[in-house]
Design a protein around this motif. Structure first.
Motif, PDB file in Angstrom:
ATOM      1  N   CYS A 194       0.843  -1.196   0.000  1.00 46.05           N
ATOM      2  CA  CYS A 194       0.000   0.000   0.000  1.00 46.05           C
ATOM      3  C   CYS A 194       0.884   1.254   0.000  1.00 46.05           C
ATOM      4  CB  CYS A 194      -0.900  -0.014   1.224  1.00 46.05           C
ATOM      5  SG  CYS A 194      -1.867   1.509   1.408  1.00 46.05           S
ATOM      6  N   CYS A 215       0.177   3.034   3.736  1.00 41.04           N
ATOM      7  CA  CYS A 215       0.568   2.458   5.021  1.00 41.04           C
ATOM      8  C   CYS A 215       1.596   1.333   4.881  1.00 41.04           C
ATOM      9  CB  CYS A 215      -0.664   1.960   5.769  1.00 41.04           C
ATOM     10  SG  CYS A 215      -1.413   0.512   5.007  1.00 41.04           S
ATOM     11  N   CYS A 270      -6.946   2.428   3.365  1.00 39.53           N
ATOM     12  CA  CYS A 270      -6.398   3.672   2.812  1.00 39.53           C
ATOM     13  C   CYS A 270      -7.157   4.115   1.566  1.00 39.53           C
ATOM     14  CB  CYS A 270      -4.919   3.504   2.497  1.00 39.53           C
ATOM     15  SG  CYS A 270      -3.931   3.188   3.981  1.00 39.53           S
TER      16      CYS A 270
HETATM   17 ZN   LIG Z   1      -2.912   1.184   3.417  1.00 41.90          ZN
END
Ligand SMILES: [Zn+2]
Length: 241
Positions: free
Chosen positions: A154, A157, A178
């Motif tokens: 990601c 994150c 996210c």
């Molecule tokens: Zn994320």
């Protein structure tokens, strides 16, 4: 001037003077090179057949200051079935133009040459849709040049699981959490796996899969958006695609 042996693929060829040809060849040993073939337009000249785009083989040449002078060519693949098919020539010409634009004289272009060769073989085989071939070729080209989207974690994150969206703006994938805060488009598991495979696969194993229509469409949509944002160069051959 020393005699050298170059293994490579002819990217482009043009006429010079009355009887000569000027070639641009992507080589294993010296990156992109310019080579002159003296007398290559005279009938019965042994270099005639070797002086066309798509010819792959071994070239003997004298090395000059800025260019090479061909003395002998031993072509092992003319891609004859490809050059006889108009649609294949159109996409193949795009592959050659991209390789020519991005490669460097005297640079290490072994990977680009390998990608180009495998892509032309896959194109010639007729086993793959042209849309899939272009997507694979473009994404792997970006990987070779070190500027490509991250599809393994990601972008916000860093989580490696549950990747469900793709953000062109952030250059890569987003996890479900996210994705709720960052703008991205949904990405299916099969499109995600496809992109991961293209990025990490060896060039020899690259053309070993086909996709269903839906996955191919999604992959095309994501890569088109990415191309539009980060690849501003307009290729001449693209107009014919
Ligand atoms: Zn994320």
């Amino acid at each position: 001037m020393g005699l050298v042996t170059l293994t490579g693929l002819v990217l482009s060829a043009s006429d010079v003077g009355e009887f000569d040809r000027r070639l641009v060849i992507l080589t294993k040993e010296a990156g992109k090179v310019t080579a002159f073939a003296k007398g290559a337009r005279r009938p019965n000249n042994p270099l005639v057949a070797a002086c066309s785009p798509f010819c792959f083989g071994v070239f003997d040449a004298f090395e000059g200051r800025n260019s090479y002078h061909l003395s002998k060519a031993n072509i092992s693949n003319y891609f004859r079935d490809l050059v006889m098919d108009y649609d294949k020539v159109v996409l193949g010409s795009y592959f050659l133009e991209v390789a020519s634009f991005l490669s460097v004289e005297g640079g290490d272009e072994k990977l680009r040459l390998a990608l180009l060769y495998q892509s032309l073989k896959a194109l010639e085989s007729g086993k793959f849709s042209h849309r899939l071939l272009k997507n694979i070729y473009d994404l792997k080209t970006w990987v070779i040049d070190g500027e490509y989207p991250n599809v393994f974690s990601c972008m916000c994150c860093g989580k490696k699981e549950g990747l469900t969206a793709f953000s062109t703006k952030l250059h890569g994938t987003l996890c479900k959490t996210c994705a709720e805060m960052e703008a991205g488009v949904d990405i299916s598991t099969s499109t995600l796996y496809t992109m991961q495979f293209i990025v990490s696969s060896s060039i020899e194993k690259l053309y070993t899969f086909v996709l269903n229509g839906k996955t191919e469409e999604e992959l095309t949509r994501i890569l088109d958006a990415y191309r539009l944002n980060y690849r501003s160069h307009k290729y001449k051959s693209e107009e014919f695609l």
